[in-house]
Design an enzyme around this catalytic site. Structure first.
Site, PDB file in Angstrom:
ATOM      1  CG  HIS A 134      -3.016  -6.886  10.433  1.00  0.00           C
ATOM      2  ND1 HIS A 134      -2.829  -5.871  11.340  1.00  0.00           N
ATOM      3  CD2 HIS A 134      -1.904  -6.909   9.656  1.00  0.00           C
ATOM      4  CE1 HIS A 134      -1.645  -5.307  11.131  1.00  0.00           C
ATOM      5  NE2 HIS A 134      -1.063  -5.915  10.119  1.00  0.00           N
ATOM      6  CE  LYS A 138      -0.549  -9.034  12.732  1.00  0.00           C
ATOM      7  NZ  LYS A 138       0.686  -9.753  12.390  1.00  0.00           N
TER       8      LYS A 138
END
Length: 237
Positions: A134, A138
Site C-alpha cells: 500500500h 496508510k
C-alpha cells in the site's frame, strides 16, 4: 437516495463524487469539525450513512447513526466487535449494518477465490503466505483486507490457526508481509509454495475508485433493509 457521509478524507470525497454521478443526494457531510451533527435533523433525513473514519470512532459513529434511525455502510477496519454484539445492537435499534474490509467488487471476488483455494490446499503440502502493498500514508499494517484474507484461509484450511506479521511464522501460522511504498492504492497476493512449484493469486487495484463505487453500491443495497450484511450478500456468493 439520500446519503450522509461520515468521514471526508480521500475516500469520502470519491464516494461523494460517485454517489452524485449515480443520481444520489448527499444530505450531510460529517468531518472532524462537526461530529456533533451525527443525529441532527439533517442527518436523520438520510436513507443510509456511509462511514469511513478511524477504528477508535467507528463503533460510536455507527451507534449514533442507528439511534437517528439511519442504517450504516462502514468500511472502517480495526474496530470489529463480535457478531453477537453487533447483532444485539442492530436488533436494539431495529436498523442495519453492511461492513466490509474492502468494498472493491474485484477484491470481494478475490476473497471468494481465496476461500475456495484454501479448502483445496488443505490437502496438499504447500506453505501459504500473504503479501500486501500500500501507499506510504496508510497507517495500519497489515491492511484490513490482508487480515480478512488471512482469517478466511484459517477458517477454510485445517493446517493454520493464526497469522504473524513481518516475522518468522510457526508451522500453524500464516506469514503476512506488509510493504509501504509510493502511491500504491492496494495490492494483495496469496502464495502457496512447495519444493517444486508455486500457486499465486493476486489482486491489484489501479485506483481508489473501485473501493468508492463498491461502497455506494452497498448503500444502494442496504437502504430499507434490517440486519447485518456483507458484500457476499450483494454478490450472492
Amino acid at each position: 437516495m439520500k446519503i450522509a457521509l461520515i468521514g471526508y478524507g480521500k475516500m469520502g470525497h470519491m464516494i461523494e463524487e460517485i454517489a452524485k454521478k449515480r443520481g444520489h443526494e448527499i444530505v450531510l457531510i460529517i468531518d472532524i469539525n462537526n461530529k456533533e451533527e451525527i443525529g441532527s435533523e439533517a442527518f436523520s433525513m438520510a436513507d443510509v450513512a456511509i462511514e469511513f473514519t478511524v477504528p477508535g470512532e467507528a463503533w460510536e459513529n455507527i451507534n449514533k447513526s442507528w439511534q437517528a434511525g439511519v442504517p450504516v455502510v462502514s468500511g472502517t477496519t480495526g474496530w470489529k466487535k463480535s457478531a453477537e454484539e453487533i447483532n444485539d445492537a442492530i436488533n436494539r435499534y431495529d436498523s442495519a449494518l453492511l461492513w466490509s474490509s474492502n468494498f472493491s467488487l474485484g477484491v470481494n471476488i478475490f476473497f471468494e477465490i481465496n476461500r475456495q483455494l484454501a479448502k483445496i490446499m488443505s490437502n496438499y503440502p504447500y506453505e501459504v503466505s500473504i503479501t500486501e502493498i500500500h501507499h506510504t500514508q496508510k497507517k495500519d499494517a497489515p491492511s484490513g483486507t490482508a487480515i480478512t484474507i488471512a482469517e478466511d484461509i484459517i477458517s477454510n484450511n485445517n493446517k493454520k490457526e493464526g497469522w504473524t506479521l513481518q516475522g518468522d511464522a510457526e508451522s500453524n501460522e500464516i506469514s503476512v508481509t506488509a510493504i509501504r511504498e509510493g502511491n500504491v492504492p492496494g495490492t494483495h497476493i496469496v502464495d502457496y509454495k512447495s519444493a517444486q512449484d508455486k500457486i499465486e493469486i493476486k489482486h491489484e487495484a489501479y485506483s481508489r475508485e473501485g473501493f468508492a463505487l463498491g461502497a455506494v453500491i452497498a448503500a444502494e443495497f442496504l437502504a430499507g433493509k434490517k440486519g447485518l450484511f456483507t458484500m457476499r450478500d450483494i454478490l450472492k456468493f
